[in-house]
Design an enzyme around this catalytic site. Structure first.
Site, short mmCIF file in Angstrom:
data_model
loop_
_atom_site.label_atom_id
_atom_site.label_comp_id
_atom_site.label_asym_id
_atom_site.label_seq_id
_atom_site.Cartn_x
_atom_site.Cartn_y
_atom_site.Cartn_z
N THR A 234 10.21 -7.65 -11.77
CA THR A 234 9.53 -8.92 -12.02
C THR A 234 8.38 -9.09 -11.04
O THR A 234 8.51 -8.83 -9.84
CB THR A 234 10.53 -10.09 -11.87
OG1 THR A 234 11.58 -9.86 -12.81
CG2 THR A 234 9.89 -11.43 -12.15
N CYS B 96 4.98 4.43 20.89
CA CYS B 96 6.11 4.75 21.74
C CYS B 96 7.21 5.35 20.87
O CYS B 96 7.88 4.65 20.15
CB CYS B 96 6.61 3.48 22.42
SG CYS B 96 7.80 3.83 23.70
N GLN C 257 -7.73 0.23 3.85
CA GLN C 257 -8.56 -0.37 4.90
C GLN C 257 -9.99 -0.65 4.43
O GLN C 257 -10.73 -1.37 5.09
CB GLN C 257 -8.62 0.55 6.13
CG GLN C 257 -7.30 0.65 6.88
CD GLN C 257 -6.87 -0.67 7.53
OE1 GLN C 257 -7.67 -1.60 7.69
NE2 GLN C 257 -5.61 -0.77 7.91
N GLY D 232 0.83 -1.21 0.00
CA GLY D 232 0.00 0.00 0.00
C GLY D 232 0.86 1.26 0.00
O GLY D 232 0.53 2.25 -0.66
N THR D 233 1.96 1.22 0.73
CA THR D 233 2.83 2.39 0.82
C THR D 233 3.38 2.77 -0.55
O THR D 233 3.40 3.94 -0.93
CB THR D 233 3.99 2.12 1.82
OG1 THR D 233 3.41 1.74 3.07
CG2 THR D 233 4.87 3.32 2.01
N ASN E 131 -7.60 3.81 9.41
CA ASN E 131 -7.12 2.55 9.98
C ASN E 131 -7.31 2.46 11.49
O ASN E 131 -7.45 1.38 12.04
CB ASN E 131 -5.64 2.34 9.64
CG ASN E 131 -4.79 3.57 9.81
OD1 ASN E 131 -5.06 4.61 9.20
ND2 ASN E 131 -3.79 3.50 10.67
N GLY F 282 -2.47 -6.01 -0.11
CA GLY F 282 -2.93 -7.40 -0.02
C GLY F 282 -3.10 -7.91 1.40
O GLY F 282 -4.08 -8.60 1.72
N HIS F 283 -2.14 -7.54 2.29
CA HIS F 283 -2.17 -8.20 3.61
C HIS F 283 -3.29 -7.70 4.51
O HIS F 283 -3.47 -8.21 5.62
CB HIS F 283 -0.79 -8.10 4.29
CG HIS F 283 -0.41 -6.74 4.81
ND1 HIS F 283 -0.45 -6.44 6.14
CD2 HIS F 283 0.05 -5.65 4.18
CE1 HIS F 283 -0.02 -5.19 6.30
NE2 HIS F 283 0.29 -4.69 5.13
N1 PLP Z 1 -2.69 2.98 4.29
C1 PLP Z 1 -3.42 2.56 5.32
C2 PLP Z 1 -4.72 3.23 5.61
C3 PLP Z 1 -2.97 1.51 6.12
O1 PLP Z 1 -3.71 1.10 7.17
C4 PLP Z 1 -1.73 0.91 5.81
C5 PLP Z 1 -1.20 -0.17 6.68
O2 PLP Z 1 -1.43 -0.21 7.86
C6 PLP Z 1 -1.01 1.37 4.71
C7 PLP Z 1 -1.52 2.41 3.97
C8 PLP Z 1 0.29 0.76 4.32
O3 PLP Z 1 0.12 -0.46 3.67
P1 PLP Z 1 1.35 -1.47 3.51
O4 PLP Z 1 1.61 -2.07 4.84
O5 PLP Z 1 0.90 -2.47 2.50
O6 PLP Z 1 2.48 -0.65 3.00
#
Ligand code: PLP
Length: 406
Positions: free
Chosen positions: A242, A330, A183, A73-74, A155, A205-206
């Site tokens: 790849t 923290c 999310q 996602g990042t 999130n 995906g996760h």
């Molecule tokens: N955006 C949101 C709203 C998330 O909750 C998260 C992960 O917690 C991310 C982006 C980042 O996703 P990833 O862990 O696949 O980089």
């Protein structure tokens, strides 16, 4: 290591669904070819990737050619922002919110350093329920705005933003719109065929029972796009590298499952979430819900217990195998409440004692009952030890907020 846990931290990550794992396994052993290879051994893998792309597109109402595979996602978030800034180099303004995930928040706050150019970033505030003011949003857009990036669902609190409406407003001003939907995907119905003003849309995906290390960036057809990772011709030249074949196959399967389980997520899972939330608020005095009551993901609840530390609660829950998360982080030795709860104006004493439970289709009502049995005495015991609780501190009366400057 124990696998006997009550896992209610599904916004952090999810278990890989057994069906997903089964679909992935052949691509580590028998079908390890490179989908870009000329030979049919690799070519057959390319054909299965096509199916996965369709499964993912189906879940969100997109076309397969609008799906670009990324690593997470990042990466999808970064790709969208950098693409817009490069597509419109003369524009130097980004609009986002104060409650974004660090994948967007930290990126936007460091964009000058990363691009070598000066940018203006507007981080829209939220109200006590975590909601945005749409008029304020509209007023924040200028001719200099290159992109708006607003998450679909938060999130920490699960609060859902009206992204389709916000995207329309941006489109009318000729501004690109990105939503971090990490999310939301798999938890609530999404149809990008209807929400036609959304240009970029991030998936991870996760978060939906696929594996870690796979993400998707949806890019609407005809949206100007500049690749983030340059390299080979993969993804039609839009993302070099790849393909993570097994994880892509898994994500396709996870999206198919999520579509089939959407009703369960929004009925049974929501009912369990509501039972847990109501039970905790009723049984534990000085507790409060963080976030809008209804405009929220069906699986998420963030509850604050005043005058206790979220971390202490988590450690006690952990002894019973209960996994949740807290709204504090923290950082360099000091416990800072989360930026989301601070932006919502949650009082300090409550923000410190926040716990997020995020459920999934794998949870059961028995697990909810166990938490309702175990958590109230944990809070009671922690409060008895707290200098801030009731008569334990000279500045406080009856659990009220401390009047002294400690
Ligand atoms: N955006 C949101 C709203 C998330 O909750 C998260 C992960 O917690 C991310 C982006 C980042 O996703 P990833 O862990 O696949 O980089």
């Amino acid at each position: 290591m124990s696998t006997n846990v009550i896992y209610m931290d599904n916004n952090a990550t999810t278990r890989v669904a057994p069906e997903v794992l089964e679909a992935m396994l052949p691509f580590f052993s028998d079908l390890y070819g490179n989908p870009s290879s000329m030979h049919s051994f690799g070519g057959q893998v390319g054909n299965v990737l096509k199916e996965s792309r369709e499964q993912i597109a189906n879940l969100i109402g997109a076309s397969p050619d609008e799906i670009i595979f990324t690593s997470c996602g990042t990466e999808s978030d970064s790709t969208a922002i950098f693409s817009a800034l490069q597509a419109f180099p003369e524009k130097r303004h980004i609009v986002t919110t104060r409650v974004e995930h660090p994948a967007i928040k930290n990126l936007c706050e460091n964009i000058d350093k990363l691009t070598g150019h000066k940018h203006k970033v507007t981080q829209l505030p939220v109200d006590r329920e975590g909601m945005l003011d749409l008029q304020r949003y509209e007023e924040s857009l200028t001719d200099d705005t290159a992109i708006v990036s607003v998450m679909w669902a938060n999130n920490e609190t699960g609060v859902i933003f009206p992204v389709a409406q916000m995207a329309e407003i941006a489109k009318n001003r000729g501004i690109l719109f990105h939503t971090d939907a990490v999310q939301a995907v798999g938890k609530i119905p999404i149809d990008l065929n209807d929400d036609t003003a959304i240009d970029f849309f991030s998936i991870s995906g996760h978060k939906l029972h696929a594996s870690k290390g796979i993400g998707v960036l949806y890019v609407r057809r005809a949206t100007p796009f500049v690749p983030f990772l340059m390299g080979g011709h993969q993804e039609h030249g839009r993302r070099g590298g790849t393909e993570n074949v097994a994880s892509i196959i898994g994500l396709g399967k996870a999206c198919e499952l999520a579509g089939n389980r959407m009703e369960d997520e929004n009925t049974r899972v929501k009912t369990m979430r509501d039972k847990l939330e109501q039970g905790l608020l009723e049984k534990i005095p000085h507790s409060m819900l963080n976030g809008h009551k209804t405009e929220r993901l069906p699986n998420t609840t963030s509850v604050s217990f005043e005058f206790v530390e979220g971390e202490a609660i988590l450690l006690h829950l952990d002894r019973f195998g209960i996994c949740a998360s807290s709204g504090s982080a923290c950082t360099s030795g000091s416990l800072e409440p989360s930026h989301v709860l601070r932006a919502m104006g949650v009082p300090f004493t409550a923000a410190h004692g926040s716990v997020r439970f995020s459920l999934s289709v794998y949870n059961t009502e028995d697990e909810v009952d166990l938490i309702l049995e175990k958590l109230p005495p944990i809070i009671e015991n922690l409060r008895e030890m707290s200098p801030f609780w009731k008569g334990n501190h000279p500045g406080m009366v009856g659990g009220s907020q401390c009047k002294c400057s400690c």
